[in-house]
Design an enzyme around this catalytic site. Structure first.
Site, mmCIF file in Angstrom:
data_model
loop_
_atom_site.group_PDB
_atom_site.id
_atom_site.type_symbol
_atom_site.label_atom_id
_atom_site.label_comp_id
_atom_site.label_asym_id
_atom_site.label_seq_id
_atom_site.Cartn_x
_atom_site.Cartn_y
_atom_site.Cartn_z
ATOM 1 C CB CYS A 145 117.737 -16.730 109.525
ATOM 2 S SG CYS A 145 116.822 -15.939 108.199
ATOM 3 C CB CYS B 140 119.141 -16.251 106.227
ATOM 4 S SG CYS B 140 118.543 -14.813 107.111
#
Length: 101
Positions: free
Chosen positions: A34, A31
């Site tokens: 993230c 991600c």
């Protein structure tokens, strides 16, 4: 304080039974957003002794992600006294993350 790796095995003791508010970062290695939030969460963990900070890898801890209704990541959840006090989805600047606390 160091960032804790939260799993279903330590969730009860580290999060639900914590005497401090807990900031949980639900994330995954693949991600991009993230990876933007992660250093900010690490920084907050180093600066704030009054809270616990934990990270939950959703690929490894699917049960916890489902329990919290995580549909998109990063998802940040603040737990106080065993209850969800705040929740936010998506990458955000440090000030916004601190405002969740």
């Amino acid at each position: 304080m160091a960032v804790l790796t939260i799993t279903k095995d330590n969730f009860q003791s580290e999060v639900l039974q914590s005497d401090k508010p807990v900031l949980l970062d639900f994330w995954a290695t693949w991600c991009g957003p993230c990876r933007m939030v992660s250093p900010i969460v690490d920084e907050i963990a180093g600066e704030r002794g009054d809270i616990k900070v934990g990270k939950v890898n959703i690929d490894d801890q699917m049960e916890l992600a489902q329990q919290f209704g995580v549909m998109s990541i990063p998802t940040l959840v603040v737990i106080k006294n065993g209850e969800i006090a705040n929740k936010a989805v998506g990458a955000m600047p440090k000030d916004n993350i601190l405002a969740l606390l």
